[in-house]
Motif scaffolding. Sequence first.
Motif, PDB file in Angstrom:
ATOM      1  N   ASN A 290     -53.456 -11.145 111.977  1.00  0.00           N
ATOM      2  CA  ASN A 290     -52.838  -9.850 111.674  1.00  0.00           C
ATOM      3  C   ASN A 290     -53.654  -9.080 110.640  1.00  0.00           C
ATOM      4  OD1 ASN A 290     -50.728 -10.256 113.457  1.00  0.00           O
ATOM      5  ND2 ASN A 290     -49.350 -11.080 111.907  1.00  0.00           N
TER       6      ASN A 290
ATOM      7  N   GLU B  23     -44.962  -8.638 113.379  1.00  0.00           N
ATOM      8  CA  GLU B  23     -45.920  -7.819 112.651  1.00  0.00           C
ATOM      9  C   GLU B  23     -47.144  -7.511 113.510  1.00  0.00           C
ATOM     10  OE1 GLU B  23     -48.005  -7.631 108.239  1.00  0.00           O
ATOM     11  OE2 GLU B  23     -46.869  -9.389 108.849  1.00  0.00           O
TER      12      GLU B  23
ATOM     13  N   TYR C 209     -37.269  -5.119 109.564  1.00  0.00           N
ATOM     14  CA  TYR C 209     -37.726  -6.171 108.658  1.00  0.00           C
ATOM     15  C   TYR C 209     -36.660  -6.485 107.608  1.00  0.00           C
ATOM     16  CZ  TYR C 209     -42.423  -6.045 110.581  1.00  0.00           C
ATOM     17  OH  TYR C 209     -43.492  -6.133 111.403  1.00  0.00           O
TER      18      TYR C 209
ATOM     19  N   THR D  73     -43.336  -8.692 104.166  1.00  0.00           N
ATOM     20  CA  THR D  73     -43.777  -7.791 105.226  1.00  0.00           C
ATOM     21  C   THR D  73     -43.443  -6.347 104.886  1.00  0.00           C
ATOM     22  OG1 THR D  73     -43.361  -9.565 106.792  1.00  0.00           O
ATOM     23  CG2 THR D  73     -43.693  -7.367 107.705  1.00  0.00           C
TER      24      THR D  73
END
Length: 499
Positions: A339, A371, A433, A441
Motif C-alpha cells: 500500500n 486501504e 474507517y 488509517t
Amino acid sequence: MHQRSRLPVDASCYNPLLARCVQCGDAAGFQYILREMDGRNVPPNGKTFTIIMRSQVKRGDGKGALRVYTDALTAGSIPGSDMRCVAIAAHFLEGDPDAALSIAEEADRESGMTARICGAIVSGLSKLRRYPEAIAYQKSVYEKHVKFRMTLRVYTMLMNAEARLGNVDAVHRHYERILEDGLTPDHHVFGVLIWMAFHIQQSCDTAMCRLAQMRKYGLEPNAHIIAMFVDGFCRSGATDSAIELLESSAEGGNGNVVAYTTILRVLVQSGNQGVDRAWKLFRHLSDGSASPAGSIADVVTYTVMMDAHTRTAESLNIAHELLADMVRNGVTPDATIYNIFLTAHVRFASTDSTLSVLDAMIDAGVKPTVETFTILIWMYTRQHKSSHVASPITIDRDPVVAPIALAPKPTVRRRLHRPHEDVHAFCTLASAYARRRSALTLKRLLDEMKHQGARPDRRAFAHLLAASAGDPEAVENVVREMEKHGFRRETVVPRPLFP
C-alpha cells in the motif's frame, strides 16, 4: 515369563501431549495426536475439548473454537472454568462481548462463577478498550462473591484499565493494595506504571524511579520494558538517551527489534540528518551486528524505512532497493508495504506503474485490503486532473521483485481557495474507517487530504475523534491537528459510529 499388563488408554493419556503441542506451536504434532486418538477410538473428554479450543483461539480462529465448544456441549461435557474462559476469549476474538458476558452469567447462575472467569471478561473488555465497563464488571462481581481473592493478574488488568483512562490515583491505590496483600509486583505491574509515567504523567524521572523500584525486586527490564523506555525517551526528544539505553541493555544487545524500530521511526521523521542516522542504525540491524542470530530487521522495520523513502519521486529508487533487500533477507512483504508503494506510484508515477505494483502484490499472494482499494479509487478519481506526464524512467530491478517502470508526475501543487471537490469522498471514506475504529488509517487519510490540497472540514475531524475514542494519545493528536485548521475541540462533536 513376565507379561506386561495392558492398561486402558483414555483421553487423559493424550491431553498432556496435546497441551504441549499447543504451547510449542506444533500444529503437525497436534493433528497427529488427534488422529491417533481417533484411530484408537479414544473419545475426547472435557479437557481435550478445552485444549482444542485453546489451539483455535491461539491461531485467531474464534469461530472454530466456538464450534468445538458447541460439540463439547452436544457430547455431554459439563463446561468447567477453563472451558468457559476459552469460550469467552473466543467470543471476544469474534467481537461479540455480549455472548461472552452471557457465558459468565450462565456460570454465575450455576454457581460456577470463578475469579478466572471474571478475569477473562475484564481482559476481553480491556482489549476492546472498554475500560470503564471492565472496571465496573470486576467491582460488581467481587462485591457479590466476597470469597474471591484478588490475584496479581486481576490487579494488573485493573491498573492497566485505570491507566488508560488517565486515573493516576486509582492506579497508585491498586499498586498499594498489591503490596498490602503480600503480593510481589512483576514485570506486568511495573510495565503499567512505566507506561503511565511516560504517557499520562509525562515524566521521564518518574519512569526512572519505577525502574529503580523494579530492580529492588530483582527484576531486570525485559524486551517489552526496554521498548517502552525507548518509546518514552523518543517522545520527549531524548533520542540519544534511547539509543544509549538500548545498546547498554542486555535485551537491546540481543536484538530488541521493537525498540530499534521505534528509534528508526523517530529518526526518519526528524529530517534529512535523522534519515542519515536511521540508515546507520538500519544497517546495524540488517547486517547481523545487532544480534548473534544475524539480521533482525523485520517487516515493520522495513516498513518504516520504505515509508521514509516513498515521500518524494527522487527517493523512490531507494525504496525499491529496500524491497529487493527485504526479499533477499527472507522477509515477506505484507499489504502495508504494498500500500505504501501504491500510494507513492499514484502520487509520483503513472497509472500503469501503479497497476504493476498491484499485480506484484497479487502475484505474491498478498490479499488487498480496504486501504488498497481506497488508494486505487483516489488514483482513478484524480486521473482527469493530470494532463502532463513526463517521459518514463525505467528502474533496473529484478522483475520478480519489482517489475515496474515509473513515469513521474509534476510535484508542483497549486493552492486551492475553494472547497476541494474530493472532501466529500474523503469524508465518506473516513466514515467507513471510523466504523472499524482504524485511527491509524484515518491519520493516513488526513495526510493524503493535506497532500492533495483538500482541507479537512468539521465532519472529517468528527470521524477522527470517534475512531480515536478510548486512546488518549490519539485523541490528543487529532485535537492538535484540529487546532491547526482553526477548529476548537468543544465545537466538534464525535459522530456516532453506528447511527
